[in-house]
Write an enzyme that holds these catalytic residues in place. Structure first.
Site, PDB file in Angstrom:
ATOM      1  N   TYR B 179      29.061 -12.600 -27.099  1.00 34.90           N
ATOM      2  CA  TYR B 179      30.457 -12.584 -26.646  1.00 34.90           C
ATOM      3  C   TYR B 179      31.476 -12.570 -27.765  1.00 34.90           C
ATOM      4  O   TYR B 179      32.641 -12.320 -27.518  1.00 34.90           O
ATOM      5  CB  TYR B 179      30.719 -13.740 -25.672  1.00 34.90           C
ATOM      6  CG  TYR B 179      30.480 -13.291 -24.250  1.00 34.90           C
ATOM      7  CD1 TYR B 179      31.340 -12.369 -23.655  1.00 34.90           C
ATOM      8  CD2 TYR B 179      29.391 -13.741 -23.525  1.00 34.90           C
ATOM      9  CE1 TYR B 179      31.110 -11.909 -22.384  1.00 34.90           C
ATOM     10  CE2 TYR B 179      29.155 -13.294 -22.247  1.00 34.90           C
ATOM     11  CZ  TYR B 179      30.023 -12.383 -21.677  1.00 34.90           C
ATOM     12  OH  TYR B 179      29.790 -11.923 -20.421  1.00 34.90           O
ATOM     13  N   GLU B 265       2.160 -21.955 -15.086  1.00 32.70           N
ATOM     14  CA  GLU B 265       2.903 -20.690 -15.157  1.00 32.70           C
ATOM     15  C   GLU B 265       4.220 -20.791 -14.429  1.00 32.70           C
ATOM     16  O   GLU B 265       5.242 -20.303 -14.890  1.00 32.70           O
ATOM     17  CB  GLU B 265       2.065 -19.546 -14.560  1.00 32.70           C
ATOM     18  CG  GLU B 265       2.821 -18.230 -14.516  1.00 32.70           C
ATOM     19  CD  GLU B 265       2.003 -17.088 -13.921  1.00 32.70           C
ATOM     20  OE1 GLU B 265       0.783 -17.206 -13.859  1.00 32.70           O
ATOM     21  OE2 GLU B 265       2.612 -16.079 -13.532  1.00 32.70           O
TER      22      GLU B 265
END
EC number: 5.6.2.2
Lengths: 982, 436
Positions: B179, B265
């Site tokens: 940004y 996971e």
């Protein structure tokens, strides 16, 4: 005209208007129809060919009034073209369509116009209710219109107030005037008033389809208006104009002459003018007619067409002139004999009845192409025991004819030659495309004659990109025997090939976005038309479809290289803008960080190199600011862009040379011209071989610069010198000393036809660099030369713009020779003595470069002094240096940059240990050009003027000789080699 | 407190088994029957303790061998290996680059950065090191070339931004960085890519640049550490867990009484484990990166593994991606290959869910999914991967998956009850030491 009136053809045509001819010509469908009608009325009736066509007028393209108008016009135009071409006159054709309103038409035929009395009787009668509805609708429409207008919106066109029903029939007077052969006075009625009589029935490439020509138009006029046609005609050298008004008796198929007279021919006009009044429809077929004219103009650029549409309302009137662009006309197609593999049984029978030959041998030998006498004998032998060479041909039984036919189909014959064909010509096609479409790019290709089923054919193709009045996507222009095909495009072999069998994207062509013009012209003694209207060529003949495909592919290939070059040119144009866009970002980023580094107090921050410290001080003192970086980067971009532009111009030089070899990569040369315009806005361009000839012939051009690939420069230079031009040629002087020697002997042997000897100068020559000129002077102060060092560490790698020009990479001796001539020139200039012997070792280290890319050489000058020459084509740290040690001092020249300028730093250290440094920016090219121009001016004034020796070609050749000796020595593992003297 | 919880958990488990009704299908009843095979937790814990102690003993040997491999090969010459560096040395490296570029510009030659190529052809798996590394091959990024002008500019800008960040001694996220100059960077992938380039150029890890990714991974379990000085107890982090700090430098004082690390996971399985306080029944640290692991999670896992010397067990989906994720933890990703030395944790055991488990636990058909063509393609590619080939067990499992063309998620086990995973499946797996 259909009737070209030669008596030989006349013999064939006499039997034509028989029922048999009518039966054999049209397709089976028509015959069955005829027999069906015969059954209905048990009475056996005979139908004249004229009647047959009147009933089946759609076969000839007279489906409806609109199509009839179109077909009438095209038949007349094609006849006119044939007529002019038959006497080798460049066609000049005027077509006028004049709209005749019903009232006018009625007056013409003497019918009184009557007002409607019983309105309700008519089809387009509007009941009161319907009327109210319509008026209300119109009022509403006007209201919204007014509203829209007030709001400033675009005002829609009022919907066309279409009348209900069939409306009035429209009539047209179609006039076609040509400058062709004209017709013999007495033949006119028969030529136009009898269907299926004509001169086009021989075997040759013809424009017509059925040989109906204008006669069908006559039948149509008879059917729709009942008015006769008017013919004016005069033949070359004829003192009168034949005028004839006639119509046709359809039932008897005979002309009905109203008036047939001779009139005065004051202007010695020759040609024909045919006027016919028919029913038609302009609104529906306007675009077809105009398309036809435009396409005809493409394929016939040697003809001039004037097309006019006249009507009562002036805003509908239209006049289009299709100008002539060339005088080169294709030859008249020759009549040819049949090819044995293309005949059927009926044709054999006909040939036998017509032949003048007596025996079978002669018949075979003379009535067919590609049968020689010995071949005919072998064929007869093969036919069987009941055939003999001497047998009378007319006595053959029908079984024997079948045998001959069978053998014809099985035996092998040479293909017919395309000699009898008359293609438009690749040049004409290209011209036509350019003239009518004004495309950005165009490519054309003509195939060699090919054969299907014993008929020779030639395919010519053109592809254009861009242009005016061209739709996006594929615009297909089809031609058969040089007439445009407009209808039934979908199933045509050309359309299908272009759509399905060409992968446009692989040629960098966007099938949807680009404006692609596809032009294919097929000429043959027999065009395999499909469909009743003969409006398209079937896709089922593999010979034709593959010929079309390969012709189009050839065009695409030509275009691809042009498109790629164009893209590159565009890229180059964008380059500078793209680079400049990022300069502020970079400047800011670098400056931000530099500022922060400089802000840190010295004890805290680590020590940097001296140069870095200097830079940081400059940042602190605001000597270096963001603007400094911006400026430097802008300059750098400018410099790189300039180098790329030069390189581009060099490549364009290559392109120019390619042109000599027959290709036409004009675009890159054009880009070079654009580049040149930046420097000289008034520059004129000459293109190709013709351009070169023009330049050579132009006496006002005294000197030329030859800047081409190394391999081809010398040849062109000599050509120019021979033409009396002074030449300045880009280095290297030659590829080898042998070449240079030959060139010099040619140059010296030129006859002295000019008052001066043309100067042959060599450009990009370090002998003009001020650094060397000044160092040469300093050499006098160093005493005796002790040793010499030349160190060249170049930076020629794949990111260098010069690397990308292929000729450099393919140059004999690699970059050593191309780059090395500079440094040898510098060395020879500096020491002022010739190099006598060399001994070198060369190596090939960087395999991306052509071999060799490194050379180390020991050399001795004629004055005894020795030195080393070390040359690496590509090195990480470029360095270029000459250094001569003398008894009293040293001179050193080193490549460097000073205040943003590239050039040479000259260092002179003398006895008293004083060191003198001077920087000389590059400007040798300017100096040598100045010298060249000066020499030209002097030479033209004074024939004996001696040109500046530093720029002479022989000096450049000597540089080449040194490098050649070095390369030779290295090939002999460092053996001592004498430098060739020139 | 933890005792109480554990008891509560055990109670719940017992209650669960008692309340099971006999209406369940044969597969489910089989699955339930497995519950009876469970030995008391104490005996499972004994197994785990043995594992942990074996691991902590063998670890030093493994570590030394891997570091030896590094030294012998002198990878710096052939491969790019980045290292953690303090901000002063990173700053001075940037300074040198910028000064060189500035001088080059001022001399009229423009500027160019030599950037190591991170193209996938340049990334190789080294069996000796058991991870993907980046081959040293630099390419020039000159400004005066249309193809590289933009990248060269972004590189200069990123260097300057990193310099500013380092000088102020702060950390920013990749998003922050993006940004600062949206107009130039265009989209974040570009600034991120150049950031990786800069890491390679400077030879330091991305965290040394003080640019971090936003938090992604979470951890829960028997672990305490200090995050920027604040003491964190991961048993008290609720069900959501503690977000893994993107900046690993903030982490210190790692302590744990866990016996193993459980790598999960997915978020869903993680939540189940956390809510059931699985770590209290079997002392462990539970970690997930919620899918593909980010740098921070991988760094954190490596840190845990190195400092605590605990075995790592992985619970991933039974599909090619599960294995892929495992491979990223173990061997590194291609994108970050230059930093593979710091990011990889070798020797992770594949606990489940493995293709063989589907039949072993009789996972019902409706919970298995057919593999798509793409799955099969990925699976076949995985079979070619060196790190898979190294482990015979894995090859067998993967071949089985490709043969049956079935895949299943961890959640497939929920068909036997939501808590089947924590109450039966995992304990049984641990009891049987069923990992490869």
């Amino acid at each position: 005209m259909d009737a070209s009136g030669d008596s030989a053809a006349g013999a064939t045509k006499r039997k034509a208007p028989s029922a048999a001819a009518a039966g054999s010509k049209p397709k089976g469908k028509a015959t069955s129809k005829a027999s069906a009608t015969a059954k209905e009325s048990s009475l056996l009736k005979q139908k004249s060919p004229a009647e047959f066509f009147a009933e089946n007028k759609n076969i000839a393209g007279f489906d409806n009034p609109g199509k009839s108008l179109y077909t009438t016009m095209r038949e007349l135009v094609e006849n006119a073209l044939d007529s002019a071409e038959s006497i080798s006159v460049i066609p000049d054709i005027e077509i006028t369509l004049e709209e005749i309103t019903k009232n006018k038409f009625n007056t013409m035929i003497g019918l009184v116009d009557r007002d409607r009395i019983d309105e309700e009787l008519y089809d387009d009668f509007e009941s009161t209710k319907a009327r109210e509805k319509r008026l209300a609708k119109e009022a509403r429409f006007q209201e919204t219109q007014a509203k829209n207008a007030a709001l400033g919106k675009k005002v829609k066109e009022a919907p066309a107030a279409r009348g209900k029903g069939r409306g009035d029939a429209a009539f047209f007077r179609v006039t076609c005037k040509d400058n062709g052969r004209g017709m013999p006075h007495d033949d006119i009625p028969n030529m136009l008033g009898r269907v299926l009589s004509g001169t086009k029935y021989g075997l040759r490439q013809t424009r017509g389809k059925f040989g109906l020509g204008a006669k069908m138009a006559l039948i149509w006029s008879k059917m729709s208006t009942g008015l006769p046609i008017e013919i004016k005609s005069s033949m070359k050298g004829q003192k009168f104009i034949s005028f004839c008004r006639l119509d046709i008796d359809i039932h008897k198929n005979v002309p009905h002459v109203h008036l047939h007279e001779k009139r005065e021919n004051k202007d010695h006009w020759h040609g024909a003018e045919i006027q016919v009044i028919i029913e038609g429809n302009w609104t529906t077929h306007r675009s077809k007619i105009l398309h036809y004219m435009r396409q005809m103009a493409v394929i016939t650029p040697y003809a001039q067409f004037l097309f006019r549409f006249l009507s009562d309302s002036a805003d509908k009137n239209l006049t289009i002139q299709f100008a002539r662009r060339t005088d080169v006309m294709p030859p008249i197609p020759l009549q040819t004999k049949h090819h044995p593999s293309a005949v059927d049984l009926l044709l054999i029978k006909r040939l036998i009845t017509e032949t003048t030959k007596q025996n079978l041998l002669q018949f075979l030998q003379h009535e067919f192409v590609n049968i020689s006498k010995s071949h005919a004998e072998r064929l007869i032998g093969e036919m069987g025991p009941d055939f003999s060479a001497k047998m009378t041909v007319k006595s053959l039984t029908s079984q024997q004819l079948v045998r001959i036919h069978q053998l014809f189909r099985q035996a092998k014959f040479d293909d017919p030659s395309g000699n009898c064909l008359s293609p438009a010509g690749e040049y004409n096609l290209r011209l036509g495309i350019i003239k009518e479409l004004h495309p950005d790019l165009v490519a054309t290709h003509a195939s060699s004659p090919q054969v299907f089923e014993g008929h020779p054919f030639i395919v010519e193709a053109g592809i254009s990109i861009g242009g005016k009045d061209v739709k996006h996507g594929l615009n297909i222009f089809r031609y058969a025997n040089r007439i445009p095909l407009l209808f039934e495009q979908g199933a045509d072999v050309i359309t299908r090939t272009a759509l399905k069998r060409i992968n446009w994207s692989s040629y960098k062509i966007n099938q949807q976005q680009d404006k692609i013009g596809v032009f294919v012209s097929i000429v043959s003694t027999k065009i395999p038309f499909k469909g009743t209207g003969k409006e398209y060529i079937g896709d089922d003949i593999t010979e034709i479809s593959s010929a079309v495909q390969s012709a189009l592919k050839q065009c695409c290939l030509q275009l691809k290289s042009k498109i790629v070059k164009k893209l590159q040119a565009r890229e180059r144009q964008d380059r500078k803008r793209n680079l400049n866009r990022y300069i502020p970002d970079v400047a800011r980023a670098i400056m931000d960080t530099l500022g922060e580094i400089a802000d840190e107090s010295p004890p805290k921050r680590p020590r940097y190199d001296k140069e870095d410290e200097e830079l940081l001080e400059k940042v602190n003192s605001q000597e270096v600011t963001e603007m400094t970086f911006r400026d430097c980067l802008t300059q750098h971009v400018e410099q790189v862009d300039y180098e790329m532009a030069l390189e581009y111009a060099m490549q364009s030089g290559e392109a120019l040379e390619c042109f000599h070899k027959g290709e036409i990569p004009l675009e890159s040369a054009a880009a070079a011209a654009e580049l040149a315009r930046d420097f000289a806005p008034e520059i004129e361009c000459r293109w190709g071989d013709a351009g070169l000839e023009e330049i050579m012939a132009d006496r006002s051009i005294a000197g030329v610069a030859v800047v081409l690939a190394g391999q081809v420069q010398v040849e062109l230079s000599l050509k120019m010198l021979k033409a009396g031009k002074h030449v300045i040629q880009e280095k290297p002087a030659s590829e080898s000393t042998t070449e240079a020697e030959t060139a010099l002997s040619v140059y010296n042997s030129f006859p002295s036809q000019f008052p001066y000897k043309p100067i042959w100068a060599l450009a990009e020559n370090y002998r003009f660099e001020p650094a060397f000129v000044e160092s040469r002077k300093l050499m006098n102060d160093i005493g005796d030369m002790m040793n010499i060092q030349v160190i060249i560490e170049g930076s020629m790698n794949s990111s260098n713009p010069y690397f990308n020009s292929s000729w450099r990479r393919n140059f004999v001796g690699g970059f050593i020779l191309d780059m090395g001539v500079h440094f040898i020139a510098g060395l020879r200039m500096l020491v002022g003595s010739e190099i006598a012997t060399v001994s070198s070792i060369s190596r090939h280290v960087d395999k991306a470069l052509p071999p060799p890319d490194n050379i180390c050489s020991l050399f001795q000058l004629e004055n005894g002094c020795a030195g080393v020459f070390v040359f690496a084509v590509n090195s990480r740290s470029p360095k270029i240096l000459w250094r001569v040690d003398g008894t009293k001092g040293t001179v050193q020249i080193e490549r460097g940059i000073d205040s943003g300028k590239h050039g040479y730093q000259v260092l002179f250290s003398s006895e008293n240990a004083q060191c003198q440094k001077t920087f000389y920016p590059f400007c040798g090219v300017n100096e040598e050009l100045k010298a060249f121009v000066h020499d030209i001016l002097q030479a033209n004034k004074d024939g004996g003027h001696k040109a500046e020796p530093r720029s002479s070609y022989v000096e450049g050749a000597r540089d080449v000789a040194v490098l050649e000796a070095m390369l030779e020595s290295s090939a002999k593992q460092g053996a001592l080699v004498q430098v060739k003297k020139l | 407190m933890s005792d109480k919880k554990r008891r509560a958990g055990a109670g719940a488990a017992a209650g669960g088994s008692a309340s099971k009704k006999p209406r369940v299908s044969s597969a489910a009843s089989y699955a339930e029957s497995l519950r009876s095979k469970l030995r008391p937790d104490a005996s499972i814990l004994a197994t785990l303790r043995a594992l942990a102690s074996a691991c902590s003993k063998s670890k030093p040997a493994g570590a030394s061998s891997s570091s030896k491999a590094l030294a012998e090969d002198d990878p710096a010459a052939n491969y790019i290996v980045v290292a953690d560096q303090d901000s002063a040395s990173v700053t001075s490296r940037i300074n040198r680059l910028v000064l060189a570029a500035a001088r080059s510009i001022l001399s009229g030659r423009g500027f160019s950065f030599a950037v190591p190529s991170r193209a996938s052809s340049n990334q190789v798996y080294l069996p000796d090191l058991d991870r993907i590394v980046l081959v040293r091959r630099e390419s020039a990024r000159p400004f005066a070339n249309v193809a590289t002008a933009r990248k060269a500019t972004i590189t200069a800008r990123v260097l300057s931004l990193v310099h500013a960040v380092l000088r102020r001694g702060i950390h920013v996220t990749k998003r922050d960085l993006f940004y600062t100059d949206v107009k130039l960077f265009g989209d974040q992938t570009q600034s991120d890519a150049v950031l990786d380039d800069v890491s390679c150029m400077l030879g330091c890890t991305r965290s040394s640049l003080h640019v971090v990714a936003s938090e992604k991974g979470v951890v829960v379990g028997r672990l305490t550490f200090a995050d920027d000085g604040d003491r964190i107890d991961c048993t008290r982090m609720g069900v959501g867990g503690k977000a893994i700090p993107p900046n690993i430098d903030r982490v210190s004082g790692i302590e744990s009484d866990a016996l193993f690390i459980l790598l999960v996971e997915k978020d869903a399985a993680f939540m189940r484990l956390a809510e059931d306080r699985f770590y209290n029944r079997f002392p462990c640290i539970i970690l997930t990166a919620k899918g593909q692991p980010d740098v921070a999670t991988r760094l954190f896992l490596r840190r845990l593994k190195v400092e605590l010397k605990l075995p790592v067990l992985a619970l991933v989906d039974s599909d090619p991606y599960g294995l892929k994720i495992l491979s990223v933890y173990m061997c590194g990703s291609k994108n970050m290959s230059y930093d593979s030395a710091n990011l990889t944790t070798p020797d992770i055991k594949w606990l489940g869910v493995r293709p063989s488990d589907l039949d072993k636990y009789r996972v019902p058909e409706q919970c298995r999914l057919p593999m798509t063509d793409h799955d099969i393609k990925v699976g076949k590619e995985m079979l070619e991967e060196d790190f898979v080939k190294q482990n015979e067990g894995w090859v067998k499992e993967l071949e089985m998956m490709l043969r049956t063309r079935q895949k299943a998620e961890i959640q497939a086990l929920s068909s036997f009850g939501f808590q089947y995973l924590t109450e039966v499946y995992l304990p049984l797996k641990l009891q049987q030491e069923d990992w490869i």
